[in-house]
Design a protein around this motif. Structure first.
Motif, mmCIF file in Angstrom:
data_model
loop_
_atom_site.group_PDB
_atom_site.id
_atom_site.type_symbol
_atom_site.label_atom_id
_atom_site.label_comp_id
_atom_site.label_asym_id
_atom_site.label_seq_id
_atom_site.Cartn_x
_atom_site.Cartn_y
_atom_site.Cartn_z
ATOM 1 N N ASP A 157 0.810 -1.215 0.000
ATOM 2 C CA ASP A 157 0.000 0.000 0.000
ATOM 3 C C ASP A 157 0.845 1.268 0.000
ATOM 4 N N ASN A 158 2.134 1.127 -0.184
ATOM 5 C CA ASN A 158 3.025 2.285 -0.151
ATOM 6 C C ASN A 158 3.021 3.002 -1.499
ATOM 7 N N THR A 159 3.493 4.244 -1.495
ATOM 8 C CA THR A 159 3.438 5.074 -2.703
ATOM 9 C C THR A 159 4.839 5.461 -3.155
ATOM 10 N N TYR A 160 4.913 5.948 -4.390
ATOM 11 C CA TYR A 160 6.187 6.162 -5.089
ATOM 12 C C TYR A 160 6.317 7.627 -5.488
ATOM 13 N N HIS A 161 7.469 8.230 -5.163
ATOM 14 C CA HIS A 161 7.640 9.665 -5.387
ATOM 15 C C HIS A 161 9.036 9.991 -5.917
ATOM 16 N N LEU A 162 9.714 9.033 -6.526
ATOM 17 C CA LEU A 162 11.098 9.225 -6.958
ATOM 18 C C LEU A 162 11.204 10.092 -8.196
ATOM 19 N N LYS A 163 12.257 10.931 -8.191
ATOM 20 C CA LYS A 163 12.587 11.741 -9.362
ATOM 21 C C LYS A 163 14.099 11.702 -9.548
ATOM 22 N N GLY A 164 14.553 11.944 -10.764
ATOM 23 C CA GLY A 164 15.987 12.057 -10.984
ATOM 24 C C GLY A 164 16.467 11.264 -12.182
ATOM 25 N N MET A 165 17.786 11.385 -12.446
ATOM 26 C CA MET A 165 18.379 10.714 -13.603
ATOM 27 C C MET A 165 19.792 10.240 -13.279
ATOM 28 N N TRP A 166 20.180 9.167 -13.969
ATOM 29 C CA TRP A 166 21.536 8.634 -13.927
ATOM 30 C C TRP A 166 21.996 8.539 -15.380
ATOM 31 N N VAL A 167 23.065 9.234 -15.733
ATOM 32 C CA VAL A 167 23.511 9.320 -17.124
ATOM 33 C C VAL A 167 24.886 8.681 -17.259
ATOM 34 N N ASP A 168 24.938 7.617 -18.091
ATOM 35 C CA ASP A 168 26.156 6.817 -18.238
ATOM 36 C C ASP A 168 26.682 6.491 -16.838
ATOM 37 N N GLU A 169 27.981 6.577 -16.619
ATOM 38 C CA GLU A 169 28.518 6.361 -15.272
ATOM 39 C C GLU A 169 29.113 7.657 -14.731
ATOM 40 N N ARG A 170 28.588 8.775 -15.244
ATOM 41 C CA ARG A 170 29.151 10.066 -14.864
ATOM 42 C C ARG A 170 28.209 10.936 -14.039
ATOM 43 N N TYR A 171 27.031 11.214 -14.572
ATOM 44 C CA TYR A 171 26.149 12.199 -13.932
ATOM 45 C C TYR A 171 25.049 11.517 -13.111
ATOM 46 N N THR A 172 24.739 12.127 -11.946
ATOM 47 C CA THR A 172 23.601 11.727 -11.130
ATOM 48 C C THR A 172 22.844 12.988 -10.762
ATOM 49 N N LEU A 173 21.579 13.063 -11.147
ATOM 50 C CA LEU A 173 20.771 14.247 -10.866
ATOM 51 C C LEU A 173 19.820 13.963 -9.707
ATOM 52 N N LEU A 174 19.950 14.746 -8.643
ATOM 53 C CA LEU A 174 19.022 14.702 -7.508
ATOM 54 C C LEU A 174 18.074 15.887 -7.677
ATOM 55 N N THR A 175 16.785 15.652 -7.621
ATOM 56 C CA THR A 175 15.845 16.744 -7.877
ATOM 57 C C THR A 175 14.451 16.422 -7.365
ATOM 58 N N GLY A 176 13.657 17.475 -7.189
ATOM 59 C CA GLY A 176 12.232 17.318 -6.935
ATOM 60 C C GLY A 176 11.431 17.492 -8.202
ATOM 61 N N ASN A 177 12.109 17.738 -9.320
ATOM 62 C CA ASN A 177 11.460 17.970 -10.614
ATOM 63 C C ASN A 177 10.809 16.680 -11.110
ATOM 64 N N ASN A 178 9.507 16.746 -11.380
ATOM 65 C CA ASN A 178 8.759 15.560 -11.800
ATOM 66 C C ASN A 178 8.919 15.221 -13.285
ATOM 67 N N LEU A 179 9.719 16.006 -13.996
ATOM 68 C CA LEU A 179 9.895 15.800 -15.443
ATOM 69 C C LEU A 179 8.538 15.794 -16.154
ATOM 70 N N ASN A 180 7.710 16.766 -15.812
ATOM 71 C CA ASN A 180 6.422 16.925 -16.471
ATOM 72 C C ASN A 180 6.260 18.379 -16.909
ATOM 73 N N PRO A 181 5.252 18.700 -17.716
ATOM 74 C CA PRO A 181 5.092 20.078 -18.196
ATOM 75 C C PRO A 181 4.991 21.100 -17.068
ATOM 76 N N ARG A 182 4.342 20.732 -15.985
ATOM 77 C CA ARG A 182 4.211 21.654 -14.848
ATOM 78 C C ARG A 182 5.579 22.031 -14.290
ATOM 79 N N ALA A 183 6.451 21.043 -14.119
ATOM 80 C CA ALA A 183 7.785 21.304 -13.585
ATOM 81 C C ALA A 183 8.616 22.141 -14.542
ATOM 82 N N PHE A 184 8.397 21.961 -15.847
ATOM 83 C CA PHE A 184 9.183 22.680 -16.847
ATOM 84 C C PHE A 184 8.687 24.109 -17.093
#
Length: 447
Positions: free
Chosen positions: A349-376
């Motif tokens: 019954d738990n919920t999911y709220h993860l955001k972010g990206m991992w690019v190759d083995e270099r970049y890790t993005l920590l964010t609250g951005n939902n990657l949706n039109p509202r966030a942009f």
């Protein structure tokens, strides 16, 4: 790294250097709550809490009490709480008319000798068109960063949790930069007022000041003059963005465009902006392997079981599933080949709220951005970009990803996702009506 953009931002980002042991990945919401309480109790100089909301419930009370206790024990502590102005002055969605958390803040200030000011930031004159979605707590020389707000479910106070990402970064320059933005970019504005004092001004009376604040924020940025340009070492860069074509959105697009081998994306609400979809398609055309992790519709924080009375907000998880099914259908050949992997997260019954990206083995993005039109386009967002060019921080990175994948199931065929015919009657009726009057596209842009 080749740039696919005429005005590339990535090579110009100044970052604060880090040692590999300066970044701690916390294992869950309960660990996050315990870490926050421990850091508050140990603080000696400053505590800056920035969140969408601090909720009046048991977990919120625990955090608020801890802040007052820290201030009472060490009056010299600089303590500030920043929340969204509009969100704090309304009740929970669907719960009827309520005074909102601001009434609780005022009662807490009246009942304590210690002072913990709570400031409300109005990003827009209406919550529907933009909120304060900044994340990150500055405690002395550390930053505790998560997409989570402060209430029972986000902090796993009882039996249920809302899964997010949780990082503790030890960096005085980063903490200084984030405090400086709050102090000079937000609190100093005429639009920002304390919510813990009686009779705050009306939103209507602040219309001009709110417009001025939003205009200023469109040109604001974290102060990174103490940082360094990319120099081959582990670093973290704070990013800020609000409105169309903002720097944070541009960096997100550049990160996707920079991927050569592997890209992993997390979002709780599958409603990707068109520019993000385009960059994902280009990455697939380059041969990049892509994993996208979203919550099952029943793990969405807006989900309401069919056994309960229907509310319009309950249609959102189904709208997101419709978007995901369309995306999967268009990309079925790449799903078949294993180049594209869509994963649904579900854990009881738990919920999911993860955001972010991992690019190759270099970049890790920590964010609250939902990657949706509202966030942009609408909300005031931030992020921390970890740049690891020498692959020094790979083990904690892999451990975090392994934990996220633990409760996921891969979608093998788009037909595995339900359609309108499978939905509860009330949901299907509402979505058919929305489609007929052609406001579905508008909903996708603001939700």
């Amino acid at each position: 790294m080749p740039s696919f953009f005429k005005r590339s931002l990535l090579p110009k980002l100044r970052g604060f250097p880090l040692s590999t042991d300066a970044i701690e990945v916390l294992s869950g919401a309960d660990a996050y709550r315990r870490c926050l309480l421990e850091k508050i109790a140990q603080a000696t100089r400053r505590i800056y809490i920035v969140a969408l909301y601090l909720q009046q419930d048991e977990a919120g009370q625990e955090i608020y009490d801890a802040l007052h206790a820290a201030k009472a024990a060490r009056p010299e502590l600089d303590i500030v709480v920043i929340v969204d102005w509009l969100r704090a002055q309304r009740g929970l969605i669907g719960a009827g008319k309520q005074p909102g958390n601001s009434a609780w803040y005022q009662a807490m200030t009246q009942s304590h000798a210690s002072e913990v000011p709570v400031y409300g930031v109005p990003v827009q004159t209406r919550e529907l068109f933009g909120v304060l979605h900044l994340k990150g707590f500055v405690i002395d020389d550390s930053v505790l960063y998560s997409g989570a707000s402060l209430n029972n479910v986000y902090l796993h106070k009882f039996d249920k949790y809302r899964y997010d990402r949780y990082h503790l970064i030890h960096s005085k320059p980063l903490a200084d930069s984030m405090q400086h933005l709050v102090e000079h970019g937000l609190i100093a504005s005429k639009a920002v007022h304390r919510l813990d004092l009686p009779n705050p001004p009306t939103t209507r009376s602040l219309r001009n000041d709110i417009g001025d604040l939003r205009s200023r924020l469109k040109h604001a940025a974290y102060d990174t003059t103490a940082g360094q340009l990319p120099n081959g070492h582990l670093s973290v860069s704070p990013l800020l963005g609000v409105g169309k074509n903002n720097p944070l959105s541009r960096v997100i697009l550049e990160l996707i465009a920079s991927a050569q081998h592997q890209l992993t994306i997390c979002t709780p609400y599958f409603n990707l902006p068109l520019p993000v979809t385009r960059e994902i398609n280009r990455a697939l055309a380059r041969g990049v392997k892509i994993d996208i992790i979203v919550g099952d519709k029943t793990a969405n924080d807006f989900y309401i079981p069919p056994s309960e009375p229907f509310k319009v907000i309950a249609a959102l998880p189904y709208l997101y599933e419709i978007s995901l099914r369309r995306f999967a259908k268009r990309h079925q050949p790449m799903i078949d080949s294993g180049q594209l992997n869509l994963h649904l997260w579900h854990d009881g019954d738990n919920t999911y709220h993860l955001k972010g990206m991992w690019v190759d083995e270099r970049y890790t993005l920590l964010t609250g951005n939902n990657l949706n039109p509202r966030a942009f386009r609408l909300d005031l967002e931030n992020a921390l970009l970890i740049d690891d060019p020498k692959r020094e921080w790979q083990v904690p990175r892999r451990v975090e990803l392994a934990e996220i994948f633990q409760h996921t199931t891969r979608i093998d065929r788009y037909q595995a996702l339900q359609t309108l015919l499978d939905y509860p009657e009330a949901v299907g009726k509402f979505l058919r009506r929305v489609s007929r009057v052609r406001i579905e596209r508008l909903l996708y842009r603001i939700l």
